[in-house]
Structures are given as structure tokens and as C-alpha cells.
Enzyme design. Sequence first.
Site, short mmCIF file in Angstrom:
data_model
loop_
_atom_site.label_atom_id
_atom_site.label_comp_id
_atom_site.label_asym_id
_atom_site.label_seq_id
_atom_site.Cartn_x
_atom_site.Cartn_y
_atom_site.Cartn_z
CB THR A 118 -14.55 -14.16 -37.12
OG1 THR A 118 -14.35 -12.77 -37.42
CG2 THR A 118 -13.54 -14.63 -36.09
CG HIS A 174 -16.74 -22.25 -43.52
ND1 HIS A 174 -16.48 -22.49 -44.85
CD2 HIS A 174 -15.68 -21.55 -43.05
CE1 HIS A 174 -15.32 -21.94 -45.16
NE2 HIS A 174 -14.81 -21.38 -44.09
O1 TXD Z 1 -14.74 -18.62 -45.23
C1 TXD Z 1 -14.48 -18.00 -44.23
N1 TXD Z 1 -15.45 -17.63 -43.40
C2 TXD Z 1 -13.08 -17.65 -43.89
C3 TXD Z 1 -12.79 -17.24 -42.54
C4 TXD Z 1 -12.07 -17.61 -44.89
C5 TXD Z 1 -10.83 -17.12 -44.58
C6 TXD Z 1 -10.48 -16.63 -43.27
N2 TXD Z 1 -11.45 -16.93 -42.26
C7 TXD Z 1 -11.30 -16.35 -40.92
O2 TXD Z 1 -11.33 -14.92 -41.01
C8 TXD Z 1 -9.97 -16.64 -40.23
O3 TXD Z 1 -9.97 -17.93 -39.66
C9 TXD Z 1 -9.98 -15.55 -39.19
O4 TXD Z 1 -10.83 -15.90 -38.11
C10 TXD Z 1 -10.60 -14.36 -39.94
C11 TXD Z 1 -9.60 -13.34 -40.45
O5 TXD Z 1 -8.65 -13.98 -41.26
P1 TXD Z 1 -7.34 -13.16 -41.77
O6 TXD Z 1 -6.56 -14.09 -42.61
O7 TXD Z 1 -7.74 -11.84 -42.29
O8 TXD Z 1 -6.60 -12.97 -40.36
P2 TXD Z 1 -5.50 -11.86 -39.99
O9 TXD Z 1 -4.70 -11.47 -41.19
O10 TXD Z 1 -4.80 -12.38 -38.78
O11 TXD Z 1 -6.37 -10.57 -39.59
C12 TXD Z 1 -7.17 -10.50 -38.48
C13 TXD Z 1 -7.18 -9.07 -38.03
C14 TXD Z 1 -5.82 -8.56 -37.49
O12 TXD Z 1 -5.42 -7.40 -38.20
C15 TXD Z 1 -6.11 -8.24 -36.03
O13 TXD Z 1 -5.35 -7.13 -35.54
C16 TXD Z 1 -7.59 -7.94 -36.08
O14 TXD Z 1 -8.12 -8.92 -36.95
N3 TXD Z 1 -8.28 -7.99 -34.79
C17 TXD Z 1 -9.23 -7.10 -34.42
N4 TXD Z 1 -9.76 -6.06 -35.07
C18 TXD Z 1 -10.72 -5.36 -34.44
N5 TXD Z 1 -11.16 -5.66 -33.20
C19 TXD Z 1 -10.67 -6.71 -32.53
N6 TXD Z 1 -11.13 -6.99 -31.31
C20 TXD Z 1 -9.66 -7.48 -33.13
N7 TXD Z 1 -8.94 -8.57 -32.76
C21 TXD Z 1 -8.11 -8.88 -33.77
#
Ligand code: TXD
Length: 307
Positions: A118, A174
Site C-alpha cells: 500500500t 518509492h
Molecule cells: O510498488 C508499489 N508498492 C505499488 C503500490 C504498486 C502499485 C499499487 N500500489 C498501491 O497498492 C496503490 O497505491 C494502493 O495503495 C494499493 C492497491 O492498489 P490497487 O490498484 O490494487 O487498488 P484497488 O484496485 O483500489 O484495490 C484496493 C482494494 C479494494 O478492493 C478495497 O476494497 C480494498 O483494497 N480495501 C480493503 N481491504 C481490506 N481491508 C481494508 N480495510 C480495506 N480497505 C480497502
Amino acid sequence: MVKISVVGAGMVGATLVQRLAESELGDLVMIDVVDGLPQGKALDLMESAPLCGFDVDVVGSNDYRDIESSDVVVVTAGLPRKPGMTRDDLIRINSGIIRDISSKVVEYASSAILLVVTNPLDLMTYAALKYTGFEPHRVLGMGGVLDSARFAYFIALELDCSPTDVQAMVIGSHGDMMLPLPEYTTVSGIPIRELLSSDALSRSVSRTVNAGAEIVDLLKTGSAFYAPSAAIVRMVEAVVHNQRRIMPASVYLDGKYGLKDICIGLPVRLGRGGVLDVIELDLQSETMDALHRSTDSLRTLISSLEL
Ligand code: TXD
């Protein structure tokens, strides 16, 4: 059987689970807050097992009890930055999510290796470390493996060679202040400066630094997920198979590089226990200064975390 849990069934989380299932690294659990989302994606994925020929379990759930006794927990849950949202708003919201998840990991998977994805990555890794109270070698963040893969790809484009022959290294935070390191980048053992002009090299460096934004601009909604999920697989694989692979990761520092009480991307040796050690590079003085500048800016942001 190894058990790997992935929190967040969004683009990165679900693509990661697909890659992990297809490489049969372990039984998988995918958790999300949205009712039906992890269950639906897990079922869809399991229905591909007869076609793809993998034989591991994939469970989708909204209940953290299902992560019980996981060997590795990967956190991809979080919100992306939306129009009108400040960086501090994002930090507050995502650190709240990391705090909730950390408490569940402590409750149900207290001996897991915790891999944070995240954003903002180095801050969320630090937050997860503080919220779980885990030993620092068990909490790390994925950023540098992705940034290095992007750097390697852009170099391969410049050279018109196979991306698999390029070994690139990107350290630091990052984000905009990442530090691609040409002096630690080679192509089949050949130092990159012997192959690429300095113009071509600086093009590759700046495209690497902007690579995340380049994808966001193209996609319009959402951010990268194919390369991020592939980068996470490399790290999970190194842990699960105790490969002792050397790659950059966001890690907690307690004196190395002259840095203390901060998480930032540096090369580590990764194996079953998590971070086996942090490798100290003999950095050029301007690179060391840049690394310290980015930790200074991280420190000011840490003060906005409720630790
Ligand atoms: O290099 C890196 N570290 C990164 C980081 C590369 C790509 C994406 N990066 C980060 O990963 C991006 O900035 C986000 O912070 C995360 C997740 O990216 P993604 O593209 O997968 O985001 P989505 O598709 O919006 O998915 C996030 C999911 C979504 O299904 C929400 O319902 C869920 O997270 N979510 C939760 N799940 C469990 N528990 C809680 N509390 C929760 N809140 C949101």
C-alpha cells in the site's frame, strides 16, 4: 503446505493471487472489506484450475480468521489518491487501514512475514512495523523490485536487448525521490555505462522515476498492477523458498547508512525469516546525500501518522 494471505482483492491483490496460484507457491487466502468481491474472484480463479493445471486452494473471505497461521501476509489494501485529496489525507486514510489490518495480523498470524504494498509505501511499511510491534526483519515493503524492473525494461528498450539480461538497482523511497543507480546496473555483467550513452541513460532514469505516473495517465482510472504483482511474487517466492535473493526492499534501519528509525528502500538478502540482512553499498557521496534527503522528507510525513 505454505499459506499466503493477500489483503485487498483489488487490481494488485487479485492479480497477485492469480500469479501465486499459477506458480503453486502455497494455499492462498484473499481478504477484502467488500462483501462478495474476494469470494467471487477466488471462485473464478479456482474455476481456472482445471484449465491452468494448478493444485492449490484459493479462498476469498471478508473474515480475518481465515488468515490464521499464514506464513506470509501481503497487504495491498488501500485507497488510491483521488482528485481533491491531499497527500496527508491519503496518509491518514491508508494508515488507518494499515492499523486495522495490523491488529488482525497480530491476532491471527502473529508469526507471519508481513509484506506491505500500500502507498505511500515507505510510510505504510513503517506504520505496519509500529502497529504490529513485529521484529523489523519480519516487516518489509515492495517498491524497489518494481522500480528496478522498470529501469531494466527501459534500458533494454534503449539497447534493443532482452530485458532478462538487465540487472538494475533502484534504492531510496518509492516515489519521486527514488534513486536509480547506474553504477550498480549491468547487462550480462557489463557495466551499463560501457553500453549506453549518458543521454540514453538519463532518459531511462527519468522514465523510471515517472513510470508509475506514466501508467496512471494512460489508464485514466487506477494504477499499475501487472508489474507490481510480478514484483511481489519475486519477494514472496524468496521468502517461501528461502532463496536468500538480493533485491531492494523497504526496510527498517537501525544505524546502517547512518539512518535510524525509518523505513526506506535498500538492498536486502531475503529468505525464510524475511530480511536476513541489509546490504551496505559504498554509495557515492551525492547518492548518500540524496538518500538522507528523502529520509528527511519521510520523517516529516511520519509525524502525521497516529502511532
Ligand atoms: O510498488 C508499489 N508498492 C505499488 C503500490 C504498486 C502499485 C499499487 N500500489 C498501491 O497498492 C496503490 O497505491 C494502493 O495503495 C494499493 C492497491 O492498489 P490497487 O490498484 O490494487 O487498488 P484497488 O484496485 O483500489 O484495490 C484496493 C482494494 C479494494 O478492493 C478495497 O476494497 C480494498 O483494497 N480495501 C480493503 N481491504 C481490506 N481491508 C481494508 N480495510 C480495506 N480497505 C480497502
